[in-house]
Design a protein around this motif. Structure first.
Motif, PDB file in Angstrom:
ATOM      1  N   SER A  63       0.824  -1.224   0.000  1.00 10.88           N
ATOM      2  CA  SER A  63       0.000   0.000   0.000  1.00 10.88           C
ATOM      3  C   SER A  63       0.853   1.268   0.000  1.00 10.88           C
ATOM      4  CB  SER A  63      -0.926   0.001   1.224  1.00 10.88           C
ATOM      5  OG  SER A  63      -1.776  -1.121   1.236  1.00 10.88           O
ATOM      6  N   TRP A  64       2.098   1.159  -0.461  1.00  4.72           N
ATOM      7  CA  TRP A  64       3.014   2.299  -0.408  1.00  4.72           C
ATOM      8  C   TRP A  64       2.434   3.513  -1.121  1.00  4.72           C
ATOM      9  CZ3 TRP A  64       4.650   4.441  -4.945  1.00  4.72           C
ATOM     10  CH2 TRP A  64       4.504   3.673  -6.111  1.00  4.72           C
ATOM     11  N   TRP A  65       1.713   3.266  -2.240  1.00  5.67           N
ATOM     12  CA  TRP A  65       1.220   4.387  -3.024  1.00  5.67           C
ATOM     13  C   TRP A  65       0.102   5.135  -2.294  1.00  5.67           C
ATOM     14  CZ3 TRP A  65      -3.889   4.255  -4.691  1.00  5.67           C
ATOM     15  CH2 TRP A  65      -4.518   3.019  -4.606  1.00  5.67           C
ATOM     16  N   LEU A  66      -0.684   4.429  -1.457  1.00  4.89           N
ATOM     17  CA  LEU A  66      -1.705   5.098  -0.655  1.00  4.89           C
ATOM     18  C   LEU A  66      -1.078   5.945   0.451  1.00  4.89           C
ATOM     19  CD1 LEU A  66      -4.573   2.467  -0.206  1.00  4.89           C
ATOM     20  CD2 LEU A  66      -4.739   4.749  -1.236  1.00  4.89           C
ATOM     21  N   TRP A  67      -0.024   5.424   1.091  1.00  4.95           N
ATOM     22  CA  TRP A  67       0.690   6.202   2.098  1.00  4.95           C
ATOM     23  C   TRP A  67       1.315   7.450   1.471  1.00  4.95           C
ATOM     24  CZ3 TRP A  67       0.078   5.492   7.078  1.00  4.95           C
ATOM     25  CH2 TRP A  67      -0.315   4.237   7.554  1.00  4.95           C
ATOM     26  N   LEU A  68       1.874   7.291   0.281  1.00  3.86           N
ATOM     27  CA  LEU A  68       2.492   8.427  -0.390  1.00  3.86           C
ATOM     28  C   LEU A  68       1.440   9.466  -0.774  1.00  3.86           C
ATOM     29  CD1 LEU A  68       4.989   9.762  -1.501  1.00  3.86           C
ATOM     30  CD2 LEU A  68       4.774   8.393  -3.584  1.00  3.86           C
ATOM     31  N   PHE A  69       0.280   9.006  -1.229  1.00  3.15           N
ATOM     32  CA  PHE A  69      -0.804   9.946  -1.527  1.00  3.15           C
ATOM     33  C   PHE A  69      -1.224  10.695  -0.266  1.00  3.15           C
ATOM     34  CE2 PHE A  69      -5.411  10.697  -1.313  1.00  3.15           C
ATOM     35  CZ  PHE A  69      -5.508  11.705  -2.260  1.00  3.15           C
ATOM     36  N   GLY A  70      -1.301   9.985   0.859  1.00  4.95           N
ATOM     37  CA  GLY A  70      -1.653  10.652   2.109  1.00  4.95           C
ATOM     38  C   GLY A  70      -0.681  11.760   2.457  1.00  4.95           C
ATOM     39  N   LEU A  71       0.611  11.516   2.255  1.00  4.47           N
ATOM     40  CA  LEU A  71       1.626  12.546   2.517  1.00  4.47           C
ATOM     41  C   LEU A  71       1.433  13.736   1.595  1.00  4.47           C
ATOM     42  CD1 LEU A  71       4.279  13.557   3.811  1.00  4.47           C
ATOM     43  CD2 LEU A  71       5.498  12.280   2.026  1.00  4.47           C
ATOM     44  N   LEU A  72       1.270  13.471   0.292  1.00  6.87           N
ATOM     45  CA  LEU A  72       1.117  14.564  -0.679  1.00  6.87           C
ATOM     46  C   LEU A  72      -0.167  15.353  -0.417  1.00  6.87           C
ATOM     47  CD1 LEU A  72       2.264  12.782  -3.965  1.00  6.87           C
ATOM     48  CD2 LEU A  72       3.583  14.313  -2.499  1.00  6.87           C
ATOM     49  N   ALA A  73      -1.245  14.657  -0.065  1.00  7.60           N
ATOM     50  CA  ALA A  73      -2.503  15.339   0.231  1.00  7.60           C
ATOM     51  C   ALA A  73      -2.343  16.236   1.448  1.00  7.60           C
ATOM     52  CB  ALA A  73      -3.612  14.315   0.450  1.00  7.60           C
ATOM     53  N   LEU A  74      -1.654  15.730   2.475  1.00  8.28           N
ATOM     54  CA  LEU A  74      -1.429  16.522   3.684  1.00  8.28           C
ATOM     55  C   LEU A  74      -0.625  17.782   3.370  1.00  8.28           C
ATOM     56  CD1 LEU A  74      -1.758  16.657   6.776  1.00  8.28           C
ATOM     57  CD2 LEU A  74       0.415  15.423   6.961  1.00  8.28           C
ATOM     58  N   VAL A  75       0.402  17.634   2.543  1.00 11.65           N
ATOM     59  CA  VAL A  75       1.229  18.788   2.166  1.00 11.65           C
ATOM     60  C   VAL A  75       0.410  19.799   1.369  1.00 11.65           C
ATOM     61  CG1 VAL A  75       3.197  19.512   0.751  1.00 11.65           C
ATOM     62  CG2 VAL A  75       3.405  17.529   2.260  1.00 11.65           C
ATOM     63  N   GLN A  76      -0.391  19.327   0.409  1.00 11.25           N
ATOM     64  CA  GLN A  76      -1.201  20.229  -0.402  1.00 11.25           C
ATOM     65  C   GLN A  76      -2.229  20.986   0.443  1.00 11.25           C
ATOM     66  OE1 GLN A  76      -1.936  17.123  -3.738  1.00 11.25           O
ATOM     67  NE2 GLN A  76      -2.278  19.083  -4.725  1.00 11.25           N
ATOM     68  N   LEU A  77      -2.887  20.272   1.352  1.00 13.24           N
ATOM     69  CA  LEU A  77      -3.891  20.911   2.192  1.00 13.24           C
ATOM     70  C   LEU A  77      -3.245  21.919   3.147  1.00 13.24           C
ATOM     71  CD1 LEU A  77      -6.096  17.783   3.013  1.00 13.24           C
ATOM     72  CD2 LEU A  77      -6.760  19.747   1.607  1.00 13.24           C
ATOM     73  N   ALA A  78      -2.101  21.549   3.708  1.00 17.42           N
ATOM     74  CA  ALA A  78      -1.403  22.463   4.609  1.00 17.42           C
ATOM     75  C   ALA A  78      -0.944  23.710   3.858  1.00 17.42           C
ATOM     76  CB  ALA A  78      -0.212  21.753   5.254  1.00 17.42           C
ATOM     77  N   ALA A  79      -0.442  23.518   2.638  1.00 15.78           N
ATOM     78  CA  ALA A  79       0.014  24.661   1.855  1.00 15.78           C
ATOM     79  C   ALA A  79      -1.148  25.582   1.505  1.00 15.78           C
ATOM     80  CB  ALA A  79       0.704  24.168   0.582  1.00 15.78           C
ATOM     81  N   ALA A  80      -2.285  25.003   1.127  1.00 18.33           N
ATOM     82  CA  ALA A  80      -3.445  25.817   0.763  1.00 18.33           C
ATOM     83  C   ALA A  80      -3.971  26.611   1.945  1.00 18.33           C
ATOM     84  CB  ALA A  80      -4.555  24.917   0.202  1.00 18.33           C
ATOM     85  N   TRP A  81      -3.795  26.081   3.155  1.00 20.63           N
ATOM     86  CA  TRP A  81      -4.309  26.751   4.354  1.00 20.63           C
ATOM     87  C   TRP A  81      -3.308  27.738   4.937  1.00 20.63           C
ATOM     88  CZ3 TRP A  81      -3.567  26.172   9.911  1.00 20.63           C
ATOM     89  CH2 TRP A  81      -4.569  26.784  10.657  1.00 20.63           C
ATOM     90  N   LEU A  82      -2.024  27.334   4.970  1.00 16.55           N
ATOM     91  CA  LEU A  82      -1.019  28.136   5.659  1.00 16.55           C
ATOM     92  C   LEU A  82      -0.309  29.149   4.768  1.00 16.55           C
ATOM     93  CD1 LEU A  82       0.739  25.427   7.886  1.00 16.55           C
ATOM     94  CD2 LEU A  82      -0.669  27.322   8.673  1.00 16.55           C
ATOM     95  N   TRP A  83      -0.085  28.802   3.504  1.00 17.89           N
ATOM     96  CA  TRP A  83       0.799  29.621   2.676  1.00 17.89           C
ATOM     97  C   TRP A  83       0.355  31.080   2.567  1.00 17.89           C
ATOM     98  CZ3 TRP A  83       5.546  28.538   0.699  1.00 17.89           C
ATOM     99  CH2 TRP A  83       6.075  29.474  -0.192  1.00 17.89           C
TER     100      TRP A  83
END
Length: 243
Positions: A63-83
């Motif tokens: 399930s490595w690709w699902l874990w990687l998607f979770g990381l990328l989604a977290l980064v995108q959401l954090a960037a959209a909120w914090l940047w």
């Protein structure tokens, strides 16, 4: 390497084309300093992200690709909120609108569009020297950003028209839609990359000893542009429809 190839074209656009039409007063030194700042920010943010991605791919099992998607989604959401509310003001100073008729009219327009009136900011862009701009940024903590150079060039009615265009993106939820499309696109691409690991012939034909998540990501990084090229017209159509 891609950045080095693009450098002379970007310099010609910024230092020749935009200056010829009066859209930019950027100096060669300011252009290079901006590129170095961009490279430094990319390194500070990108290198730790690459190490984190490598760890998830190595330890994530099937399930490595699902874990990687979770990381990328977290980064995108954090960037959209914090940047726009936290990071951007520290990279380029921002200030509130000065009191006066323009501020009153802009805040009234924002309230009609369901946008927080105190989220309008003037960006001190004159020192940057680039083209004047207005933009809507952020999800959850949105900001309407107006360059000080833009306010100096346009009259009050023109500024209202530009602001109304940007507030239209807020009214129609375009930023949330773009974020959702980006997340779904990342999930779809990573899912396909994960499925490709079960196709040994693909990796053997391209010189790998066999399939692996790391080889799959390498192939996606190198060959992804070929797929993205054919999706560009669809992306352009969606962008123009929103505009």
């Amino acid at each position: 390497l891609g950045g080095l190839v693009d450098l002379p074209f970007s310099a010609w656009n910024a230092l020749s084309v935009e200056r010829r039409f009066g859209l930019s007063a950027l100096s060669g030194r300011a252009f290079l300093v901006g590129r170095l700042h961009h490279l430094a920010a990319l390194s500070l943010l990108g290198v730790p992200l690459l190490y984190a991605a490598h760890a998830l791919v190595t330890l994530g099992g099937a399930s490595w690709w699902l874990w990687l998607f979770g990381l990328l989604a977290l980064v995108q959401l954090a960037a959209a909120w914090l940047w726009p509310a936290v990071v951007a003001p520290r990279l380029q100073p921002q200030r509130r609108l000065p009191d006066g008729e323009l501020k009153d009219r802009l805040e009234a327009l924002a309230l009609r569009a369901g946008f927080p009136a105190d989220a309008i900011r003037v960006v001190e862009a004159a020192r940057r020297g680039g083209p004047p701009n207005a933009s809507l940024a952020g999800v959850g903590r949105p900001r309407l950003l107006l360059d000080d150079t833009l306010l100096g060039l346009l009259g009050p009615d023109q500024v209202l028209a530009v602001a109304a265009h940007e507030l239209g993106h807020h009214r129609h939820g375009h930023l949330r839609a773009r974020l959702l499309v980006g997340l779904l696109g990342s999930l779809g691409v990573l899912g396909l990359v994960g499925l490709s690991v079960a196709w040994p012939g693909l990796y053997l034909a391209l010189g790998f000893p066999g399939p692996s998540p790391h080889a799959a990501l390498a192939l996606a990084a190198v060959g992804g542009g070929v797929v993205a090229f054919w999706l560009a017209p669809l992306q352009a159509w969606l962008s123009r429809r929103q505009e």
